[in-house]
Design a protein around this motif. Structure first.
Motif, PDB file in Angstrom:
ATOM      1  N   ARG A  79     129.814  29.142  45.633  1.00 12.18           N
ATOM      2  CA  ARG A  79     130.719  28.409  46.535  1.00 12.18           C
ATOM      3  C   ARG A  79     132.161  28.813  46.325  1.00 12.18           C
ATOM      4  NH1 ARG A  79     127.540  22.676  45.516  1.00 12.18           N
ATOM      5  NH2 ARG A  79     125.853  23.040  47.032  1.00 12.18           N
ATOM      6  N   ASP A  80     132.545  29.047  45.078  1.00 13.43           N
ATOM      7  CA  ASP A  80     133.907  29.511  44.803  1.00 13.43           C
ATOM      8  C   ASP A  80     134.156  30.867  45.447  1.00 13.43           C
ATOM      9  OD1 ASP A  80     134.607  27.276  43.369  1.00 13.43           O
ATOM     10  OD2 ASP A  80     134.190  28.157  41.403  1.00 13.43           O
ATOM     11  N   ALA A  81     133.163  31.746  45.378  1.00 10.47           N
ATOM     12  CA  ALA A  81     133.300  33.069  45.982  1.00 10.47           C
ATOM     13  C   ALA A  81     133.417  32.965  47.499  1.00 10.47           C
ATOM     14  CB  ALA A  81     132.102  33.936  45.598  1.00 10.47           C
ATOM     15  N   ARG A  82     132.618  32.075  48.096  1.00 12.14           N
ATOM     16  CA  ARG A  82     132.680  31.900  49.557  1.00 12.14           C
ATOM     17  C   ARG A  82     134.047  31.360  49.990  1.00 12.14           C
ATOM     18  NH1 ARG A  82     129.058  31.777  53.524  1.00 12.14           N
ATOM     19  NH2 ARG A  82     127.298  31.858  52.058  1.00 12.14           N
ATOM     20  N   ARG A  83     134.563  30.390  49.241  1.00  9.07           N
ATOM     21  CA  ARG A  83     135.886  29.847  49.577  1.00  9.07           C
ATOM     22  C   ARG A  83     136.966  30.922  49.472  1.00  9.07           C
ATOM     23  NH1 ARG A  83     133.804  24.849  47.287  1.00  9.07           N
ATOM     24  NH2 ARG A  83     134.192  25.607  45.168  1.00  9.07           N
ATOM     25  N   ALA A  84     136.861  31.773  48.449  1.00  7.03           N
ATOM     26  CA  ALA A  84     137.838  32.852  48.296  1.00  7.03           C
ATOM     27  C   ALA A  84     137.750  33.835  49.464  1.00  7.03           C
ATOM     28  CB  ALA A  84     137.605  33.582  46.973  1.00  7.03           C
ATOM     29  N   ALA A  85     136.543  34.162  49.888  1.00 11.23           N
ATOM     30  CA  ALA A  85     136.362  35.075  51.018  1.00 11.23           C
ATOM     31  C   ALA A  85     136.951  34.484  52.290  1.00 11.23           C
ATOM     32  CB  ALA A  85     134.874  35.384  51.208  1.00 11.23           C
ATOM     33  N   ASP A  86     136.795  33.173  52.479  1.00 13.72           N
ATOM     34  CA  ASP A  86     137.367  32.508  53.653  1.00 13.72           C
ATOM     35  C   ASP A  86     138.890  32.606  53.645  1.00 13.72           C
ATOM     36  OD1 ASP A  86     134.863  31.824  54.553  1.00 13.72           O
ATOM     37  OD2 ASP A  86     134.915  29.768  53.770  1.00 13.72           O
ATOM     38  N   VAL A  87     139.495  32.407  52.471  1.00 16.71           N
ATOM     39  CA  VAL A  87     140.952  32.496  52.372  1.00 16.71           C
ATOM     40  C   VAL A  87     141.420  33.917  52.651  1.00 16.71           C
ATOM     41  CG1 VAL A  87     142.918  32.329  50.787  1.00 16.71           C
ATOM     42  CG2 VAL A  87     141.158  30.555  50.786  1.00 16.71           C
ATOM     43  N   ILE A  88     140.693  34.903  52.120  1.00 15.73           N
ATOM     44  CA  ILE A  88     141.059  36.302  52.325  1.00 15.73           C
ATOM     45  C   ILE A  88     140.828  36.707  53.779  1.00 15.73           C
ATOM     46  CG2 ILE A  88     140.521  38.691  51.637  1.00 15.73           C
ATOM     47  CD1 ILE A  88     139.585  37.489  48.923  1.00 15.73           C
ATOM     48  N   GLY A  89     139.835  36.082  54.408  1.00 20.91           N
ATOM     49  CA  GLY A  89     139.529  36.401  55.802  1.00 20.91           C
ATOM     50  C   GLY A  89     138.530  37.528  55.957  1.00 20.91           C
ATOM     51  N   ILE A  90     137.527  37.565  55.083  1.00 22.45           N
ATOM     52  CA  ILE A  90     136.507  38.611  55.142  1.00 22.45           C
ATOM     53  C   ILE A  90     135.129  37.979  55.259  1.00 22.45           C
ATOM     54  CG2 ILE A  90     137.881  40.277  53.822  1.00 22.45           C
ATOM     55  CD1 ILE A  90     136.224  39.548  51.343  1.00 22.45           C
ATOM     56  N   PRO A  91     134.166  38.702  55.840  1.00 24.40           N
ATOM     57  CA  PRO A  91     132.786  38.195  55.893  1.00 24.40           C
ATOM     58  C   PRO A  91     132.238  38.044  54.488  1.00 24.40           C
ATOM     59  CG  PRO A  91     133.093  40.060  57.388  1.00 24.40           C
ATOM     60  CD  PRO A  91     134.310  40.004  56.513  1.00 24.40           C
ATOM     61  N   PHE A  92     131.245  37.171  54.341  1.00 22.64           N
ATOM     62  CA  PHE A  92     130.711  36.896  53.006  1.00 22.64           C
ATOM     63  C   PHE A  92     129.200  36.690  53.071  1.00 22.64           C
ATOM     64  CE2 PHE A  92     129.351  33.878  49.726  1.00 22.64           C
ATOM     65  CZ  PHE A  92     129.823  34.500  48.577  1.00 22.64           C
ATOM     66  N   TYR A  93     128.499  37.277  52.111  1.00 25.86           N
ATOM     67  CA  TYR A  93     127.050  37.140  52.039  1.00 25.86           C
ATOM     68  C   TYR A  93     126.630  36.920  50.589  1.00 25.86           C
ATOM     69  CZ  TYR A  93     127.283  39.214  56.687  1.00 25.86           C
ATOM     70  OH  TYR A  93     127.592  39.459  57.998  1.00 25.86           O
ATOM     71  N   VAL A  94     125.420  36.400  50.407  1.00 21.66           N
ATOM     72  CA  VAL A  94     124.824  36.262  49.079  1.00 21.66           C
ATOM     73  C   VAL A  94     123.592  37.146  49.018  1.00 21.66           C
ATOM     74  CG1 VAL A  94     123.714  34.705  47.436  1.00 21.66           C
ATOM     75  CG2 VAL A  94     125.662  33.903  48.778  1.00 21.66           C
ATOM     76  N   TRP A  95     123.544  37.987  47.993  1.00 20.74           N
ATOM     77  CA  TRP A  95     122.375  38.841  47.788  1.00 20.74           C
ATOM     78  C   TRP A  95     121.591  38.329  46.592  1.00 20.74           C
ATOM     79  CZ3 TRP A  95     124.348  44.627  48.232  1.00 20.74           C
ATOM     80  CH2 TRP A  95     124.691  44.873  49.577  1.00 20.74           C
ATOM     81  N   ASP A  96     120.315  38.090  46.788  1.00 17.11           N
ATOM     82  CA  ASP A  96     119.452  37.605  45.712  1.00 17.11           C
ATOM     83  C   ASP A  96     118.899  38.794  44.934  1.00 17.11           C
ATOM     84  OD1 ASP A  96     117.686  36.431  44.014  1.00 17.11           O
ATOM     85  OD2 ASP A  96     116.532  35.370  45.552  1.00 17.11           O
ATOM     86  N   LEU A  97     119.435  39.005  43.740  1.00 16.15           N
ATOM     87  CA  LEU A  97     118.970  40.076  42.867  1.00 16.15           C
ATOM     88  C   LEU A  97     118.431  39.514  41.552  1.00 16.15           C
ATOM     89  CD1 LEU A  97     121.784  42.738  43.391  1.00 16.15           C
ATOM     90  CD2 LEU A  97     119.473  42.778  44.316  1.00 16.15           C
ATOM     91  N   ALA A  98     117.976  38.270  41.606  1.00 17.44           N
ATOM     92  CA  ALA A  98     117.527  37.591  40.395  1.00 17.44           C
ATOM     93  C   ALA A  98     116.358  38.312  39.722  1.00 17.44           C
ATOM     94  CB  ALA A  98     117.143  36.145  40.708  1.00 17.44           C
TER      95      ALA A  98
ATOM     96  N   MET B 173     131.802  39.719  44.520  1.00 14.08           N
ATOM     97  CA  MET B 173     132.589  38.532  44.214  1.00 14.08           C
ATOM     98  C   MET B 173     131.763  37.566  43.370  1.00 14.08           C
ATOM     99  SD  MET B 173     134.497  38.045  47.913  1.00 14.08           S
ATOM    100  CE  MET B 173     135.720  36.898  47.247  1.00 14.08           C
ATOM    101  N   SER B 174     132.121  37.459  42.100  1.00 20.60           N
ATOM    102  CA  SER B 174     131.365  36.636  41.157  1.00 20.60           C
ATOM    103  C   SER B 174     131.661  35.155  41.297  1.00 20.60           C
ATOM    104  CB  SER B 174     131.677  37.067  39.730  1.00 20.60           C
ATOM    105  OG  SER B 174     133.033  36.771  39.422  1.00 20.60           O
ATOM    106  N   GLY B 175     132.787  34.834  41.926  1.00 17.61           N
ATOM    107  CA  GLY B 175     133.241  33.447  41.968  1.00 17.61           C
ATOM    108  C   GLY B 175     134.400  33.209  41.024  1.00 17.61           C
ATOM    109  N   GLY B 176     134.823  34.266  40.335  1.00 17.01           N
ATOM    110  CA  GLY B 176     135.952  34.176  39.416  1.00 17.01           C
ATOM    111  C   GLY B 176     137.230  34.699  40.027  1.00 17.01           C
ATOM    112  N   VAL B 177     138.318  34.571  39.278  1.00 17.63           N
ATOM    113  CA  VAL B 177     139.628  34.966  39.795  1.00 17.63           C
ATOM    114  C   VAL B 177     139.765  36.476  39.915  1.00 17.63           C
ATOM    115  CG1 VAL B 177     140.670  34.899  37.479  1.00 17.63           C
ATOM    116  CG2 VAL B 177     142.129  34.650  39.506  1.00 17.63           C
TER     117      VAL B 177
END
Length: 364
Positions: A55-74, A7-11
């Motif tokens: 943050r946009d991706a996290r909000r979308a995951a909350d609406v969908i109702g799925i767990p959400f994590y951030v992976w640091d691959l920088a 989830m990139s944070g986009g639509v």
């Protein structure tokens, strides 16, 4: 099926994740933190991977109702995509960082980690289709929306990677995706699409490269070696470029001139007419096949840029090299670009262009 939704944070990625969850899969959303400076915010449709996107991706995951994590691959992204981009330009080549990101990060690092964590597949918001065949293999095809088709930058995927991939948006046009996001209550429904190169948020590629590589002045010459002007670094040019050449001497025929060749070794940029830009054939290496490697000569179509039109070609595979001859002369073919081969809508595979043979050279 356990599915990791990138989830990139986009639509697009938000709707893709929602569709996978609605289909009954056990979905977990993950945002890839790829920027070394995530505090920076996107500017309109430029840039990505910022705190805002996370943050946009996290909000979308909350609406969908799925767990959400951030992976640091920088660090992985910087090494495999950004440094590759800079070194390719320094070598006088024109890379496609999105294609490299799909190969090295999204469908290598991410998929490998997902499988290690007992996920069955990775789903993304790319516009492309996967078709299951009777023999159990999977084919990569163009999306139904030609304006959004992203099969070109996915042409690096192998059969094994395709077996663990889902592209839920491949059969949908973009307007329908935004409408669906609105119905689902996703706040990213009207968020602008990302454009240009994600790690160059202001869109100024020459300035970015100059900062990384410094200035290396040299000459701009014509095909006969006559000096026409000067430049501050070969990394500021790409084959086929017409604007920004800053040549003081006009062409004899009064027509525009284009970049024909870039030679970082002697710091020379060669320019010429549109006719001199025409290419008859190319040689490419490092092939990546979406299925079995072709064993015979192919009469197929090729695409040379992410948003370029396909052209008719004859392709022949010789070990780790691919020889491609154009049915009609083709313009602005640059070393470093990917040539992606298609049989109808099916992606056969891709390779990186090493060298070209120009039509003008054949007649010299």
């Amino acid at each position: 099926m356990r599915v990791l939704a990138a989830m990139s944070g986009g639509v697009d990625s938000a709707v893709a994740a929602a569709r996978m969850a609605e289909a009954g899969h056990d979905v977990v959303g993950v945002h890839l933190a790829l920027s070394r400076n995530p505090q920076s915010y996107r500017s309109g449709a430029r840039g990505c991977c910022t705190i805002e996107d996370s943050r946009d991706a996290r909000r979308a995951a909350d609406v969908i109702g799925i767990p959400f994590y951030v992976w640091d691959l920088a660090e992985r992204f910087h090494a495999d995509v950004v440094e590759d981009f800079v070194s390719e330009y320094a070598a006088g080549r024109t890379p496609n960082p999105c294609l490299r990101c799909n190969e090295k990060v999204k469908f290598s690092a991410v998929l490998e980690r997902a499988l290690a964590l007992d996920f069955d597949a990775v789903a993304t918001g790319h516009y492309a289709r996967i078709v299951d065949t009777p023999d159990g293999s999977r084919e990569l095809h163009r999306a139904v929306d030609p304006a959004k088709d992203q099969s070109y930058v996915l042409g690096v995927l192998t059969q094994e990677q395709l077996k663990h991939a889902f592209f839920p948006l491949g059969d949908t046009v973009k307007t329908e995706v935004r409408e669906e996001a609105e119905r689902r209550g996703l706040s990213v429904a009207a968020k602008p699409d990302s454009h240009d190169i994600c790690f160059i948020a202001d869109g100024n590629t020459p300035a970015f490269l100059s900062k990384q590589l410094g200035e290396a002045p040299g000459d701009i010459v014509d095909a006969q070696g006559n000096k026409l002007g000067e430049h501050k670094g070969t990394h500021g040019f790409t084959v086929g470029q017409r604007k920004g050449l800053r040549i003081g001497t006009p062409a004899a025929d009064g027509k525009p001139r284009f970049v024909l060749d870039i030679s970082p070794v002697d710091r020379t940029v060669t320019v010429g007419s549109r006719e001199e830009l025409a290419v008859a054939r190319l040689t490419a290496s490092k092939p990546r096949w979406c299925g079995p490697a072709p064993s015979s000569e192919l009469q197929v179509k090729a695409q040379l840029r992410a948003h370029g039109e396909e052209v008719a070609v004859t392709a022949r595979v010789e070990g780790d090299e691919v020889q491609v001859s154009f049915d009609e002369p083709t313009l602005a073919v640059a070393p470093g670009q990917a040539v992606v081969l298609y049989d109808g809508t099916r992606v056969i595979g891709s390779a990186t262009i090493d060298s070209v043979e120009r039509v003008a050279a054949q007649h010299a």
